[in-house]
Motif scaffolding. Structure first.
Motif, PDB file in Angstrom:
ATOM      1  N   GLU A  37       0.736  -1.226  -0.061  1.00 51.85           N
ATOM      2  CA  GLU A  37      -0.146   0.026  -0.038  1.00 51.85           C
ATOM      3  C   GLU A  37       0.861   1.370  -0.147  1.00 51.85           C
ATOM      4  O   GLU A  37       0.542   2.260  -0.675  1.00 51.85           O
ATOM      5  N   ALA A  38       1.981   1.418   0.760  1.00 52.42           N
ATOM      6  CA  ALA A  38       2.899   2.494   0.867  1.00 52.42           C
ATOM      7  C   ALA A  38       3.571   2.612  -0.551  1.00 52.42           C
ATOM      8  O   ALA A  38       3.467   3.901  -0.960  1.00 52.42           O
ATOM      9  N   ILE A  39       4.036   1.719  -1.192  1.00 53.05           N
ATOM     10  CA  ILE A  39       4.604   1.780  -2.469  1.00 53.05           C
ATOM     11  C   ILE A  39       3.421   2.149  -3.330  1.00 53.05           C
ATOM     12  O   ILE A  39       3.802   2.987  -4.342  1.00 53.05           O
ATOM     13  N   SER A  40       2.339   1.704  -3.410  1.00 54.33           N
ATOM     14  CA  SER A  40       1.021   2.059  -4.445  1.00 54.33           C
ATOM     15  C   SER A  40       0.815   3.501  -4.380  1.00 54.33           C
ATOM     16  O   SER A  40       0.289   4.128  -5.360  1.00 54.33           O
ATOM     17  N   ASN A  41       1.111   4.064  -3.172  1.00 57.04           N
ATOM     18  CA  ASN A  41       0.587   5.510  -3.049  1.00 57.04           C
ATOM     19  C   ASN A  41       1.676   6.721  -3.449  1.00 57.04           C
ATOM     20  O   ASN A  41       1.285   7.502  -3.719  1.00 57.04           O
ATOM     21  N   LEU A  42       2.924   5.739  -4.107  1.00 50.66           N
ATOM     22  CA  LEU A  42       3.943   6.952  -4.495  1.00 50.66           C
ATOM     23  C   LEU A  42       3.645   7.014  -5.944  1.00 50.66           C
ATOM     24  O   LEU A  42       2.848   6.251  -6.851  1.00 50.66           O
ATOM     25  N   PRO A  43       3.981   8.266  -6.604  1.00 53.14           N
ATOM     26  CA  PRO A  43       3.909   8.567  -7.858  1.00 53.14           C
ATOM     27  C   PRO A  43       4.497   7.490  -8.916  1.00 53.14           C
ATOM     28  O   PRO A  43       5.316   6.785  -8.313  1.00 53.14           O
ATOM     29  N   GLU A  44       4.053   7.246 -10.000  1.00 57.75           N
ATOM     30  CA  GLU A  44       4.443   6.099 -10.685  1.00 57.75           C
ATOM     31  C   GLU A  44       6.058   6.150 -11.119  1.00 57.75           C
ATOM     32  O   GLU A  44       6.835   5.038 -10.795  1.00 57.75           O
ATOM     33  N   GLN A  45       6.699   7.340 -11.311  1.00 61.69           N
ATOM     34  CA  GLN A  45       8.098   7.187 -11.458  1.00 61.69           C
ATOM     35  C   GLN A  45       8.953   6.734 -10.164  1.00 61.69           C
ATOM     36  O   GLN A  45       9.842   6.204 -10.132  1.00 61.69           O
ATOM     37  N   ASN A  46       8.272   7.532  -8.976  1.00 59.13           N
ATOM     38  CA  ASN A  46       9.128   7.158  -7.858  1.00 59.13           C
ATOM     39  C   ASN A  46       9.090   5.538  -7.423  1.00 59.13           C
ATOM     40  O   ASN A  46       9.813   4.962  -6.989  1.00 59.13           O
ATOM     41  N   ARG A  47       7.905   4.940  -7.691  1.00 57.13           N
ATOM     42  CA  ARG A  47       7.434   3.868  -7.422  1.00 57.13           C
ATOM     43  C   ARG A  47       8.340   2.875  -8.284  1.00 57.13           C
ATOM     44  O   ARG A  47       8.980   1.756  -7.855  1.00 57.13           O
TER      45      ARG A  47
END
Length: 92
Positions: A37-47
């Motif tokens: 969930e934490a990673i999914s909440n990041l913007p796509e490039q950051n993820r």
């Protein structure tokens, strides 16, 4: 003995409990729900940077080529993303 003790249990892994994140053409499995969930909440490039760096072990130089961004930007966004993940997990 300690070795015998370590053989007394089995830890099962169930695919239904893990999540898949598609990152820069790769499918990456994340077993921890809160981390997913934490990673999914990041913007796509950051993820993408986090997943390529920590799950696939890519270096900044390789990530910058893959995502077509400057290597310094990769470093900055990774540090920023890690802070966002930390904050999310602390508040979870």
């Amino acid at each position: 003995t300690k070795e015998e003790f370590n053989n007394l249990y089995i830890c099962d892994k169930y695919k239904c409990l893990s999540q898949i994140i598609k990152t820069a053409g790769f499918l990456i499995e994340v077993e921890n729900e809160q981390l997913f969930e934490a990673i999914s909440n990041l913007p796509e490039q950051n993820r993408n940077i986090i997943m390529l760096s920590y799950w696939l072990g890519m270096k900044d130089k390789d990530i910058s080529k893959k995502l077509n961004i400057v290597r310094r930007t990769v470093n900055y966004l990774r540090k920023n993303s890690l802070q966002q993940i930390k904050t999310y997990l602390e508040n979870y």
